[in-house]
Design an enzyme around this catalytic site. Sequence first.
Site, PDB file in Angstrom:
ATOM      1  CE  LYS A 101      -3.756  -2.551   2.144  1.00 35.97           C
ATOM      2  NZ  LYS A 101      -4.461  -2.942   3.369  1.00 35.97           N
ATOM      3  CD  GLN A 119      -3.285  -4.520   6.583  1.00 34.43           C
ATOM      4  OE1 GLN A 119      -3.197  -3.550   5.852  1.00 34.43           O
ATOM      5  NE2 GLN A 119      -3.885  -5.635   6.201  1.00 34.43           N
ATOM      6  CG  ASP A 123      -9.488  -0.290   4.769  1.00 38.30           C
ATOM      7  OD1 ASP A 123      -9.241  -0.531   3.570  1.00 38.30           O
ATOM      8  OD2 ASP A 123      -8.748  -0.633   5.706  1.00 38.30           O
TER       9      ASP A 123
END
Length: 291
Positions: free
Chosen positions: A52, A96, A119
Amino acid sequence: MVLLDGKKTANDIKDEITISVNEMIDLGEKVPHLAAVLVGSDGASLTYVGSKVRACERVGFNSTLIELPETTSEEKLLKVIQDLNGNNDIDGFIVQLPLPKHIDEQKVLNAVNPAKDVDGFHPENFGRMALEMESFIPATPYGILQLLERYQVITKGKHTVVIGRSHIVGRPMSILMSQKGPAGNSTVTLTHSHTKNLSEITKQADIIIVALGVPEFLKASMVKDGVVIVDVGISRVPDDTKPRGYTIKGDVAFDEVSKKSSFITPVPGGVGPMTIAMLLKNTLIARKRNT
Ligand code: NAD
């Protein structure tokens, strides 16, 4: 059989994002800034976060990686999130997953400012997505929609079977495939670990989206000819012949299922790269909304 090439499509999307970033630079505007919070040192999570951050560099975004030890308390993590929420330079950030067992994952996700939740995991964004309102669509489902749309896979009126009901892939995918609009208007069956006679259901499917995390679970005997297959699974399977000691497998027995498919995603190189591209896309959207 047409390969749904996620690597190529993700690169196309990254090129489009780079053009937008260059336009921002030409106008003297701030470029998008994505932050990622990583708790602990899980191998797969480190790989994902690394990809990422590299992707941010590739499109000209600023990125910040906040690495916290495995022993970080929930309170400390919530404080880091509050700081990111209040930092005007950060347009979007991700935490994460998975988090260490002593941290309440939902509590952490609920603490993220929905306007920075690139997200798309916050309940507000999930609800808005389900109501077809402006939101952040979770990156993996968003990537799958883009792949289907860009390869002009017909979804309207088709029967889509989703295998797996996770909050980040299966369940949002089942909602999105039934919505109005491109890569939608499908009739959806959501299946999971308590589904009986799964093969009878998958054999009726025009499109199958597989997200359960069991290597090569979907076999040729479970699908009909001409089926469209989207394989979300990523499993590390021990393999002594590889320098890393493992090989990556999807949830689909690719060699046999691809022979019956009209379209199919490979693993790796299918849904995975699309997920990263759509995280960047969501960050660009967050930056544009944050003006
Ligand atoms: P998860 O691991 O949270 O849940 C698995 C789901 O599969 C559950 O809903 C369960 O009910 C269902 N399931 C389990 N056994 C089943 C069975 N026999 N029949 C039918 N359903 C069954 O799911 P997840 O987080 O969506 O992850 C699934 C896979 O996708 C994993 O391999 C993960 O690594 C991968 N993944 C990939 C990406 C990507 O970007 N490519 C993103 C997220 C997850």
